[in-house]
Design an enzyme around this catalytic site. Structure first.
Site, PDB file in Angstrom:
ATOM      1  N   ALA A 193       0.805  -1.411  -0.113  1.00 33.60           N
ATOM      2  CA  ALA A 193      -0.366  -0.525  -0.004  1.00 33.60           C
ATOM      3  C   ALA A 193       0.869   1.169  -0.053  1.00 33.60           C
ATOM      4  O   ALA A 193       1.074   1.889   0.904  1.00 33.60           O
ATOM      5  CB  ALA A 193      -0.975   0.001   1.251  1.00 33.60           C
ATOM      6  N   ALA A 194       1.429   1.664  -1.330  1.00 35.16           N
ATOM      7  CA  ALA A 194       2.917   2.229  -1.553  1.00 35.16           C
ATOM      8  C   ALA A 194       2.731   4.039  -1.461  1.00 35.16           C
ATOM      9  O   ALA A 194       3.183   4.384  -0.958  1.00 35.16           O
ATOM     10  CB  ALA A 194       3.633   1.497  -2.541  1.00 35.16           C
ATOM     11  N   PRO A 239       2.344   8.273  -0.712  1.00 34.01           N
ATOM     12  CA  PRO A 239       3.083   8.052  -2.074  1.00 34.01           C
ATOM     13  C   PRO A 239       4.584   8.049  -2.061  1.00 34.01           C
ATOM     14  O   PRO A 239       5.365   8.309  -2.773  1.00 34.01           O
ATOM     15  CB  PRO A 239       2.989   9.871  -1.538  1.00 34.01           C
ATOM     16  CG  PRO A 239       3.078  10.466  -0.410  1.00 34.01           C
ATOM     17  CD  PRO A 239       2.299   8.750   0.097  1.00 34.01           C
ATOM     18  N   GLY A 240       5.051   6.914  -1.150  1.00 38.33           N
ATOM     19  CA  GLY A 240       5.733   6.455  -1.932  1.00 38.33           C
ATOM     20  C   GLY A 240       7.393   6.582  -0.898  1.00 38.33           C
ATOM     21  O   GLY A 240       8.162   6.786  -1.016  1.00 38.33           O
ATOM     22  N   LYS A 288       7.809   5.825   1.982  1.00 40.08           N
ATOM     23  CA  LYS A 288       8.350   4.345   2.995  1.00 40.08           C
ATOM     24  C   LYS A 288       9.364   3.352   2.026  1.00 40.08           C
ATOM     25  O   LYS A 288       9.977   2.653   1.618  1.00 40.08           O
ATOM     26  CB  LYS A 288       7.882   3.256   3.927  1.00 40.08           C
ATOM     27  CG  LYS A 288       6.573   4.210   5.026  1.00 40.08           C
ATOM     28  CD  LYS A 288       6.050   3.507   5.772  1.00 40.08           C
ATOM     29  CE  LYS A 288       4.777   3.989   6.824  1.00 40.08           C
ATOM     30  NZ  LYS A 288       4.506   5.593   6.462  1.00 40.08           N
ATOM     31  N   ASP A 347      -5.311  -3.289  -6.529  1.00 42.30           N
ATOM     32  CA  ASP A 347      -5.817  -3.648  -5.559  1.00 42.30           C
ATOM     33  C   ASP A 347      -4.935  -4.530  -5.202  1.00 42.30           C
ATOM     34  O   ASP A 347      -4.509  -5.977  -5.360  1.00 42.30           O
ATOM     35  CB  ASP A 347      -7.759  -4.196  -5.444  1.00 42.30           C
ATOM     36  CG  ASP A 347      -8.248  -4.173  -4.065  1.00 42.30           C
ATOM     37  OD1 ASP A 347      -7.030  -4.601  -2.986  1.00 42.30           O
ATOM     38  OD2 ASP A 347      -9.554  -4.098  -4.368  1.00 42.30           O
ATOM     39  N   CYS A 391      -1.743   3.925  10.980  1.00 48.48           N
ATOM     40  CA  CYS A 391      -1.628   5.498  12.007  1.00 48.48           C
ATOM     41  C   CYS A 391      -2.213   5.661  12.847  1.00 48.48           C
ATOM     42  O   CYS A 391      -2.869   6.310  12.927  1.00 48.48           O
ATOM     43  CB  CYS A 391      -0.896   6.443  10.847  1.00 48.48           C
ATOM     44  SG  CYS A 391      -2.000   6.804  10.024  1.00 48.48           S
TER      45      CYS A 391
HETATM   46  N1  SAM Z   1       3.386   3.751   2.828  1.00 49.39           N
HETATM   47  C1  SAM Z   1       2.467   5.392   2.064  1.00 49.39           C
HETATM   48  C2  SAM Z   1       3.866   5.905   2.232  1.00 49.39           C
HETATM   49  O1  SAM Z   1       4.826   5.809   3.106  1.00 49.39           O
HETATM   50  O2  SAM Z   1       4.343   6.826   1.275  1.00 49.39           O
HETATM   51  C3  SAM Z   1       1.458   5.438   3.294  1.00 49.39           C
HETATM   52  C4  SAM Z   1       0.605   4.522   2.395  1.00 49.39           C
HETATM   53  S1  SAM Z   1      -1.326   5.509   3.323  1.00 49.39           S
HETATM   54  C5  SAM Z   1      -0.930   4.345   4.967  1.00 49.39           C
HETATM   55  C6  SAM Z   1      -2.080   3.848   2.340  1.00 49.39           C
HETATM   56  C7  SAM Z   1      -2.219   3.653   1.233  1.00 49.39           C
HETATM   57  O3  SAM Z   1      -2.844   2.412   0.648  1.00 49.39           O
HETATM   58  C8  SAM Z   1      -2.959   4.657  -0.045  1.00 49.39           C
HETATM   59  O4  SAM Z   1      -2.184   5.440  -0.719  1.00 49.39           O
HETATM   60  C9  SAM Z   1      -4.687   3.860  -0.345  1.00 49.39           C
HETATM   61  O5  SAM Z   1      -5.019   4.640  -1.386  1.00 49.39           O
HETATM   62  C10 SAM Z   1      -4.186   2.683   0.094  1.00 49.39           C
HETATM   63  N2  SAM Z   1      -4.952   1.778  -0.250  1.00 49.39           N
HETATM   64  C11 SAM Z   1      -6.445   1.802  -0.188  1.00 49.39           C
HETATM   65  N3  SAM Z   1      -6.844   1.050  -0.713  1.00 49.39           N
HETATM   66  C12 SAM Z   1      -6.122  -0.189  -0.931  1.00 49.39           C
HETATM   67  C13 SAM Z   1      -6.328  -1.324  -2.074  1.00 49.39           C
HETATM   68  N4  SAM Z   1      -7.126  -2.515  -1.680  1.00 49.39           N
HETATM   69  N5  SAM Z   1      -4.940  -1.982  -2.116  1.00 49.39           N
HETATM   70  C14 SAM Z   1      -3.023  -1.200  -1.877  1.00 49.39           C
HETATM   71  N6  SAM Z   1      -3.487  -0.011  -1.834  1.00 49.39           N
HETATM   72  C15 SAM Z   1      -4.741   0.657  -1.379  1.00 49.39           C
END
Ligand code: SAM
Length: 313
Positions: A116-117, A119-120, A122, A167, A239
């Site tokens: 779930a990457a 804006p990146g 991590k 997804d 979070c």
């Molecule tokens: N790891 C990211 C960073 O450090 O920049 C932040 C991630 S944020 C907590 C969670 C992310 O999961 C969001 O960008 C969201 O759009 C995405 N997301 C939501 N549902 C998802 C899914 N079913 N599969 C993959 N990503 C998903």
């Protein structure tokens, strides 16, 4: 006492130990120290230090995470318009967010997934730790955020990363037992972003949202587990403070996969850490869930939850 929604503080009271509760509540100010991560794909830590000091910015290095610098909050606008920032040599990143790659411990040459990457932040940290060597896949489901992720990878020189707009719940079936390490920084109710006295910051929060997030997290963590190689490590983080989104997500995983799920110790040299909880809603949870860490918010960092899981061989 800080102004926060009552439904939220009532829940928090049963999660945070009584002796820490007041300091946690008082930390919902939204004011934090400013931290930057040096992008070692583009410059060395010493080069970055020199560049920042030449800009007149005092830096304090975090001893146990040398790529992390604490800088004065007032330098934020100067930093975010600097060549160091625009050319991807430094990344302005909340300190709690840097803990995920620290716990994941990816190595150059490994096959790693960030599920779930966007804006990146991590993903970039993982790529830097891997020195752009090996395979790193980044999955994001939301189109706009996916393009932001791609742009960041480009700016920061993370050339090893392959990106997938999809997804994350479908990855497990598509790529079974493929990855040495997986980070699942799950979409969550974002409780740590709530700011006292700022109702806008909690307009999307409710107990129902917590439950909705928990449903999605259940699908994502199970998908991640399918994709993990035997012997591999999955770091799950959010979070949110809510046990439904944290310990219970892992409790359900254990229910499904049984003894295959091993919970690992996490060593982080910080004091603002609370062990995972092992009882919620009158139910006993797996005792090893105490090895999870709930990072409690303070003047340096936001709240955060992390657990490290190993797949039995
Ligand atoms: N790891 C990211 C960073 O450090 O920049 C932040 C991630 S944020 C907590 C969670 C992310 O999961 C969001 O960008 C969201 O759009 C995405 N997301 C939501 N549902 C998802 C899914 N079913 N599969 C993959 N990503 C998903």
């Amino acid at each position: 006492m800080a102004e926060l929604p009552e439904e939220f503080t009532t829940r928090l009271q049963s999660i945070i130990p009584a002796e820490k509760y007041e300091s946690v509540i008082n930390a919902f100010t939204g004011r934090r120290q400013l931290t930057v991560r040096i992008n070692t794909l583009k410059n060395s830590i010493e080069e970055a230090r020199k560049e920042l000091e030449e800009m007149g910015i005092a830096v304090e290095q975090v001893e146990w995470m040398p790529e992390a610098f604490i800088v004065p909050v007032e330098s934020k606008s100067q930093l975010s318009s600097s060549p160091a920032f625009n050319e991807g040599r430094i990344y302005i990143q909340a300190f709690a967010s840097m803990l995920a790659a620290y716990v994941l411990e990816p190595e150059p040459g490994e096959t790693v997934l960030d599920l779930a990457a966007a804006p990146g932040g991590k993903t970039l940290h993982i790529a830097a730790k891997m020195q752009n060597e090996g395979k790193l896949s980044a999955v994001e489901a939301v189109k706009g955020r996916f393009f932001k992720l791609k742009a960041n990878l480009d700016t920061y020189g993370a050339t090893m990363v392959r990106t997938f707009l999809m997804d994350g719940r479908a990855v497990g079936k598509k790529c079974p037992e493929m990855f040495d390490r997986i980070l699942l920084d799950a979409p969550c109710s974002s409780e740590a972003r709530i700011i006292a006295g700022n109702p806008k910051s909690w307009e999307h929060w409710s107990e129902r949202k917590v439950k909705e997030a928990a449903r999605k997290q259940k699908g994502l963590i199970s998908s991640a587990w399918h994709s993990l190689k035997p012997g591999g490590r999955l770091v799950y983080c959010t979070c949110s403070f809510a046990p439904e989104e944290n310990e219970l997500a892992v409790q359900k995983l254990i229910k499904k996969f049984g003894d295959q799920v091993l919970i690992e110790d996490i060593q982080i040299p910080m004091e603002n850490i609370q062990q995972g909880i092992t009882e919620w809603g009158g139910k006993q949870l797996h005792p090893d869930l105490s090895k999870a860490v709930r990072v409690l918010p303070n003047e340096m960092m936001d709240g955060f939850f992390m657990i490290s899981l190993r797949k039995e061989i």
